[in-house]
Write an enzyme that holds these catalytic residues in place. Structure first.
Site, PDB file in Angstrom:
ATOM      1  N   CYS A 178       2.984   3.999  -0.695  1.00 36.05           N
ATOM      2  CA  CYS A 178       2.406   5.066   0.106  1.00 36.05           C
ATOM      3  C   CYS A 178       3.013   5.075   1.507  1.00 36.05           C
ATOM      4  O   CYS A 178       3.371   6.132   2.040  1.00 36.05           O
ATOM      5  CB  CYS A 178       0.888   4.901   0.181  1.00 36.05           C
ATOM      6  SG  CYS A 178       0.044   6.249   1.051  1.00 36.05           S
ATOM      7  N   CYS A 179       3.147   3.890   2.097  1.00 36.07           N
ATOM      8  CA  CYS A 179       3.740   3.796   3.428  1.00 36.07           C
ATOM      9  C   CYS A 179       5.204   4.221   3.413  1.00 36.07           C
ATOM     10  O   CYS A 179       5.698   4.852   4.357  1.00 36.07           O
ATOM     11  CB  CYS A 179       3.621   2.372   3.963  1.00 36.07           C
ATOM     12  SG  CYS A 179       1.971   1.926   4.541  1.00 36.07           S
ATOM     13  N   CYS A 202      -3.710   5.095   9.414  1.00 35.80           N
ATOM     14  CA  CYS A 202      -4.226   6.079   8.470  1.00 35.80           C
ATOM     15  C   CYS A 202      -5.692   5.780   8.160  1.00 35.80           C
ATOM     16  O   CYS A 202      -6.086   4.612   8.049  1.00 35.80           O
ATOM     17  CB  CYS A 202      -3.398   6.073   7.189  1.00 35.80           C
ATOM     18  SG  CYS A 202      -1.715   6.675   7.409  1.00 35.80           S
ATOM     19  N   CYS A 236      -6.861   3.303   5.299  1.00 30.67           N
ATOM     20  CA  CYS A 236      -6.413   1.905   5.370  1.00 30.67           C
ATOM     21  C   CYS A 236      -6.715   1.251   6.719  1.00 30.67           C
ATOM     22  O   CYS A 236      -6.105   0.238   7.072  1.00 30.67           O
ATOM     23  CB  CYS A 236      -4.909   1.831   5.089  1.00 30.67           C
ATOM     24  SG  CYS A 236      -4.435   2.502   3.475  1.00 30.67           S
ATOM     25  N   CYS A 257       3.593  -1.419   8.031  1.00 32.72           N
ATOM     26  CA  CYS A 257       3.788  -0.221   7.209  1.00 32.72           C
ATOM     27  C   CYS A 257       5.213  -0.087   6.703  1.00 32.72           C
ATOM     28  O   CYS A 257       5.469   0.674   5.766  1.00 32.72           O
ATOM     29  CB  CYS A 257       3.422   1.024   8.008  1.00 32.72           C
ATOM     30  SG  CYS A 257       4.529   1.383   9.402  1.00 32.72           S
TER      31      CYS A 257
END
Length: 242
Positions: free
Chosen positions: A123-124, A204, A207, A230
């Site tokens: 995702c990062c 985010c 998280c 990240c």
């Protein structure tokens, strides 16, 4: 003005800069970096997070036209998006560049917005690493607000470092936590609204959690996981997808 002779190797330039500015203030470091042909054209990368306003303010006292890159991952807190606009206007920053992950990449890899649950590294990579890598391609280097007191891989952070073909400048690397707080207070700068709610570091929304008064400010990032970065500044274990 172009240099009359070729630049020395990047590692040599960075070593010389670290030696030269080892005991200088953040203001002096940033001003010198922005005006040194050995460093080149710089952009500042800012999350407009819990501590970001300090370095952004220093930049505004030197040159408001320096590009400031703000990465909207499309997973940020609403408060961060509002704060970004507020700070940019307050400091009269003239070149805010808001970047986002590519629509096609999001559709192919995270159409339901739940990738952070199954694979936070991926995702990062999708929402942070790839968009940022694309954004800084046109620059010779970039400025960050990272600090040694954040701990982990940041404990030995230099003022200047080599990252690939670019120089990364960390003017606040030597600042303590109290230096940041005092600077914001003394200059009457607007604070991120989530700081008052217990967030020491703001990333985010899915998280990021609150921290206690005795925890490291970044303890609330990816809480309960081994993950601490990240991938923008340090590898996150997930290969960049193309």
């Amino acid at each position: 003005m172009p240099l009359e002779s070729p630049l020395p190797p990047l590692a040599e330039r960075v070593a010389a800069l670290n030696a030269r500015f080892a005991h200088h203030s953040a203001h002096d470091i940033l001003r010198a970096a922005l005006n040194d042909p050995f460093v080149g054209r710089l952009a500042m990368v800012s999350s407009f997070g819990a501590e970001s306003v300090a370095l952004l303010h220093i930049l505004s006292t030197i040159d408001r036209t320096v590009p400031v890159i703000f990465l909207d991952t499309e997973m940020l807190f609403h408060e961060t998006l509002t704060y970004q606009q507020q700070v940019a206007q307050h400091l009269r920053l003239r070149d805010i560049r808001i970047i986002r992950p590519a629509r096609g990449d999001i559709f192919r890899q995270d159409s339901d917005g739940l990738l952070h649950q199954s694979n936070p590294d991926a995702c990062c990579t999708l929402r942070k690493t790839v968009p940022m890598a694309n954004a800084i391609e046109q620059f010779d280097g970039w400025i960050t607000g990272r600090k040694r007191f954040h701990g982990g891989a940041r404990q030995s952070l230099p003022l200047f470092e080599v990252e690939g073909p670019r120089i990364k400048v960390n003017p606040l690397a030597h600042w303590a936590r109290t230096d940041v707080s005092d600077y914001i207070t003394n200059n009457r700068l607007p604070r991120h609204p989530l700081v008052a709610k217990g967030f020491g570091s703001v990333g985010c929304a899915p998280c990021t959690t609150r921290v206690t008064s005795v925890e490291n400010p970044r303890a609330g990032r990816w809480r309960g996981q081994e993950k601490t970065e990240c991938g923008i500044h340090f590898p996150n274990g997930q290969a960049v997808q193309t």
